[in-house]
Design an enzyme around this catalytic site. Structure first.
Site, PDB file in Angstrom:
ATOM      1  N   GLU A 289      13.450  -3.375 -20.198  1.00 49.63           N
ATOM      2  CA  GLU A 289      13.357  -2.417 -21.602  1.00 49.63           C
ATOM      3  C   GLU A 289      12.295  -2.939 -22.448  1.00 49.63           C
ATOM      4  OE1 GLU A 289      16.518  -4.725 -24.344  1.00 49.63           O
ATOM      5  OE2 GLU A 289      17.480  -4.360 -22.036  1.00 49.63           O
ATOM      6  N   ARG A 293       8.933  -4.011 -31.449  1.00 50.04           N
ATOM      7  CA  ARG A 293       8.801  -4.961 -32.546  1.00 50.04           C
ATOM      8  C   ARG A 293       7.812  -6.180 -32.209  1.00 50.04           C
ATOM      9  NH1 ARG A 293      13.804  -6.472 -30.289  1.00 50.04           N
ATOM     10  NH2 ARG A 293      13.487  -8.652 -29.671  1.00 50.04           N
TER      11      ARG A 293
HETATM   12  C1  MV4 Z   1      19.982  -7.457 -15.044  1.00 51.33           C
HETATM   13  C2  MV4 Z   1      20.046  -8.901 -14.459  1.00 51.33           C
HETATM   14  C3  MV4 Z   1      20.009  -8.621 -13.045  1.00 51.33           C
HETATM   15  N1  MV4 Z   1      19.887  -7.446 -12.277  1.00 51.33           N
HETATM   16  N2  MV4 Z   1      19.750  -6.287 -14.249  1.00 51.33           N
HETATM   17  C4  MV4 Z   1      20.312  -9.048 -19.479  1.00 51.33           C
HETATM   18  C5  MV4 Z   1      19.990  -8.593 -20.823  1.00 51.33           C
HETATM   19  C6  MV4 Z   1      19.708  -7.391 -20.403  1.00 51.33           C
HETATM   20  N3  MV4 Z   1      18.247  -6.841 -21.151  1.00 51.33           N
HETATM   21  C7  MV4 Z   1      19.337  -7.144 -19.060  1.00 51.33           C
HETATM   22  N4  MV4 Z   1      19.804  -8.409 -18.498  1.00 51.33           N
HETATM   23  C8  MV4 Z   1      19.926  -8.530 -17.047  1.00 51.33           C
HETATM   24  N5  MV4 Z   1      19.741  -7.487 -16.380  1.00 51.33           N
HETATM   25  C9  MV4 Z   1      19.856  -6.321 -12.829  1.00 51.33           C
HETATM   26  N6  MV4 Z   1      19.635  -5.193 -12.454  1.00 51.33           N
HETATM   27  C10 MV4 Z   1      20.105 -10.004 -15.216  1.00 51.33           C
HETATM   28  C11 MV4 Z   1      19.990  -9.625 -16.378  1.00 51.33           C
HETATM   29  C12 MV4 Z   1      20.220 -11.056 -16.966  1.00 51.33           C
HETATM   30  C13 MV4 Z   1      18.917 -11.466 -18.069  1.00 51.33           C
HETATM   31  C14 MV4 Z   1      17.978 -10.785 -18.072  1.00 51.33           C
HETATM   32  C15 MV4 Z   1      16.747 -11.399 -18.992  1.00 51.33           C
HETATM   33  C16 MV4 Z   1      17.177 -12.495 -19.465  1.00 51.33           C
HETATM   34  C17 MV4 Z   1      18.220 -13.223 -19.379  1.00 51.33           C
HETATM   35  C18 MV4 Z   1      19.232 -12.680 -18.527  1.00 51.33           C
HETATM   36  C19 MV4 Z   1      20.670 -13.456 -18.364  1.00 51.33           C
HETATM   37  C20 MV4 Z   1      21.540 -13.099 -17.831  1.00 51.33           C
HETATM   38  C21 MV4 Z   1      21.320 -11.767 -17.265  1.00 51.33           C
END
Ligand code: MV4
Length: 502
Positions: A289, A293
Site C-alpha cells: 500500500e 502522508r
Molecule cells: C500480508 C502479509 C503476508 N502476505 N500480505 C499487514 C498490514 C497490511 N498493511 C498488510 N499486512 C500484511 N500483508 C500477504 N499477502 C503479511 C502482512 C503483515 C505485516 C506486514 C507489514 C508489517 C507487519 C506485518 C505484520 C503482520 C502481517
C-alpha cells in the site's frame, strides 16, 4: 505559485513541533492547534499563534474538520499541514481545506482516495508495472468462486479488507476447508472497522520483511529516497526503524525505488509519500500500500540522505522545486530510530499514564531526539502512546547500534512506565545485531519484553532497603552511608539513590 506565509499545523505532539520547526526554517509562521488537555504543550509554546479546538477527546478536537477550518480562519493561516494520523489521509479533509481557499500541504485528494481503496490501488499498480502480491484485484462475491480463485493462487492465502490497511480485517487461510469461515469473519470485521465488507485474496507471503520506499514529487519530478527497514513491529505498530536495510543492496534499491516512483506517477502524486512493500526471503518484493502522508519514521531517511523531508513538503506546496540533486543518490551511513512509548512491556505492553516527573534527554554526537513531551507533562489515554523518537546516525550499522545503546543509557524518563528497557535488551540481542529478523521477530522473542533482574541489582536493592530501614529508625544519621556494608557502589551514589527513594 501558491504563496502563503502562515501554516496551520493540524496535529499535536512531536510531529506538530517537527512541522513548526520546519516552518520557521522556511521563513514561515506556524499556528498550533490544541485540545484543552494540551494547553501548555511544547508544540503550542513553539508556535507563533495558537487556537484551542475543544475537549481532550480527538473527535471533539484534532479530528473535527469544522473546528480546524475555523481555527485557520481565526488565526489568518493560509495553508494546512496535517502531519500523520488524525486527518492526514482523509481525502475529504484535503478537499475541505482546498474548498476553504487554503493550501493543502499534502498529495491531491484524488491520490489519497486511489490509494485508500486497496483493490483499486492493486489494479492501478498492476497496470503501471508495479509488482503486487499474486491474488485478486476485485472484491470477492461468493465463497464458491473464492475457493476456485484460492486454488489458482495456491495455499496459504490471505483474506484482506478492500477498505483496509494496518492489519484490520485480515485472515491467513492455510487449508481450503478454512476459507469460507475466514471470508465471513474478515468481512464482518471489515464492515465494523471500515463500514465496507468487501474482501479480496492474496497469496500469503511467509516471513517477509517490511521494507518501504520514501518518495518525493514536485511539479517536475518524482524521486525516491531509498528504503526504510520496518520489520521490528508488534501488532502492526512499528517499534524500531532503520535506513538503509541490511536486506537491500544497490541493485535491489534501484528496482524497488523505480517501482515506488512508478506507483506515485500512476496516481498523480505530489509531496512526500511512502510505498510499503513485502520483501520475501527469496528477494522478491511486492507492493502492499502507499501511505499518502509524512510518516513517523521519516527522520532515518533524512539522516542518510541529508534531506529535510518536511521542509521539502512545504517547498513543494508553495510551488517551488524540491532541493534534491538530479541523478542517483546513495544513502550515507546508517540511521536507526526507537519509538519511546508509555507502554509497559512487562505488563503486556499496556499503556501507562501519569505525570512525567523527570526527563534526561540523550544528546551528543549523532543523536536526535524528536519529542513533544517534557518533564511535568501529563500522559493520558486520549492520545497515542508515543512519547518520543530517539534517532541515531553512524557511519555503518554496528556504529549506529552501539550509539543507540549509548543514547538509551543516557535516557532517564520517570513518572510513567516506558518501553526503554525493551529497547536496551533488543539492541544487545545477537540476532538483532546481525540484522537477522523479519516481521515475526518480536512474536518469536517474548523474552525481550521481560526485564531480567540482575543479581547486582538485587544486591543493591537489599543494601538500600537495609539503609532505608536503618535511617527510618533514626539509629544512623543521614549522610552516614559511608558505613554501609561493601556493595561495590560509591557511598555518594547510594545516598543519592536513597534520597530519590524517599
Ligand atoms: C500480508 C502479509 C503476508 N502476505 N500480505 C499487514 C498490514 C497490511 N498493511 C498488510 N499486512 C500484511 N500483508 C500477504 N499477502 C503479511 C502482512 C503483515 C505485516 C506486514 C507489514 C508489517 C507487519 C506485518 C505484520 C503482520 C502481517
Amino acid at each position: 505559485m501558491s504563496q502563503f506565509t502562515r501554516v496551520l499545523v493540524a496535529n499535536r505532539g512531536e510531529i506538530a513541533l517537527r512541522i513548526i520547526r520546519a516552518c520557521h526554517e522556511e521563513g514561515l509562521e506556524a499556528v498550533a492547534v490544541h485540545s484543552t488537555a494540551d494547553r501548555g504543550a511544547a508544540h503550542v509554546r513553539a508556535a507563533d499563534a495558537a487556537a484551542e479546538l475543544g475537549p481532550p477527546a480527538p473527535g471533539e478536537s484534532y479530528l473535527d474538520i469544522g473546528k480546524l477550518l475555523d481555527a485557520a480562519a481565526r488565526t489568518g493561516a493560509q495553508a494546512v499541514h496535517p502531519g500523520y494520523g488524525f486527518l492526514s489521509e482523509r481525502a475529504a479533509f484535503a478537499e475541505a481545506v482546498t474548498r476553504a481557499g487554503l493550501v493543502w500541504i499534502g498529495p491531491p485528494a484524488s491520490a489519497i482516495r486511489s490509494m485508500g481503496d486497496k483493490t483499486e490501488a492493486r489494479r492501478r499498480m498492476a497496470a503501471a508495472g508495479v509488482p503486487i502480491v499474486p491474488g485478486t484485484t476485485a472484491a470477492m462475491t461468493d465463497p464458491t468462486s473464492a475457493l476456485a480463485l484460492a486454488h489458482e493462487i495456491g495455499f496459504p492465502v490471505m483474506v484482506k479488507a478492500a477498505a483496509g490497511g494496518g492489519g484490520k480485517g485480515m485472515r491467513v487461510v492455510r487449508e481450503p476447508s478454512e476459507l469460507a469461515a475466514a471470508l465471513t469473519t474478515a468481512a464482518s470485521e471489515a464492515q465494523k472497522a471500515f463500514g465496507d465488507a468487501s474482501v479480496y485474496l492474496e497469496k500469503y507471503i511467509e516471513r517477509p520483511r517490511h521494507v518501504e520506499i520514501q518518495v518525493l514529487a514536485d511539479a517536475e519530478r518524482v524521486v525516491h529516497l531509498g528504503e526504510r527497514e520496518c520489520s521490528i513491529q508488534r501488532r502492526h505498530q512499528k517499534v524500531v526503524e532503520e535506513a538503509p536495510s541490511v536486506a537491500v543492496d544497490r541493485e535491489l534499491r534501484e528496482r524497488m525505488g523505480a517501482a515506488a516512483v512508478a506507483a506515485a506517477q500512476a496516481v498523480g502524486y505530489r509531496g512526500a509519500g511512502t510505498c510499503e512493500f513485502l520483501l520475501a526471503a527469496d528477494g522478491a518484493f511486492y507492493f502492499l500500500e502507499m501511505n499518502t502522508r509524512i510518516q513517523v519514521e521519516h527522520p532515518v531517511t533524512e539522516l542518510v540522505y541529508g534531506i529535510d523531508l518536511v521542509r521539502e513538503q512545504l517547498r513543494i506546496a508553495r510551488g517551488f522545486p524540491m532541493r534534491v540533486p538530479p541523478g542517483l543518490m546513495q544513502p550515507r551511513g546508517w540511521s536507526i530510530e526507537c519509538r519511546i512509548t508509555s507502554e509497559d512491556p512487562a505488563n503486556g505492553w499496556l499503556p501507562s499514564t501519569g505525570r512525567i516527573s523527570y526527563l534526561r534527554v540523550p544528546s551528543g554526537p549523532g543523536v536526535r531526539w524528536d519529542s513533544g513531551v517534557e518533564a511535568g507533562d501529563e500522559v493520558s489515554l486520549y492520545y497515542d502512546s508515543m512519547l518520543a523518537k530517539l534517532i541515531v546516525w553512524g557511519p555503518d550499522r554496528p556504529s549506529a547500534v552501539d550509539r543507540m545503546q549509548r543514547a538509551l543509557r543516557e535516557l532517564v524518563l520517570t513518572g510513567v512506565a516506558t518501553n526503554a528497557g525493551f529497547h536496551e535488551r533488543l539492541f544487545a540481542d545477537a540476532e538483532f545485531r546481525r540484522g537477522e529478523f523479519d516481521i515475526q521477530f518480536l512474536e518469536r522473542r517474548p523474552d525481550l519484553a521481560e526485564a531480567p533482574v540482575a543479581d547486582a541489582m538485587v544486591e543493591q536493592l537489599a543494601v538500600l532497603a537495609a539503609l532505608a530501614e536503618d535511617q527510618h529508625r533514626g539509629t544512623r544519621p543521614r549522610g552516614a552511608v559511608a558505613d554501609a556494608p561493601a556493595s561495590g557502589v560509591a557511598p555518594w551514589a547510594l545516598q543519592g539513590r536513597l534520597d530519590v527513594l524517599r
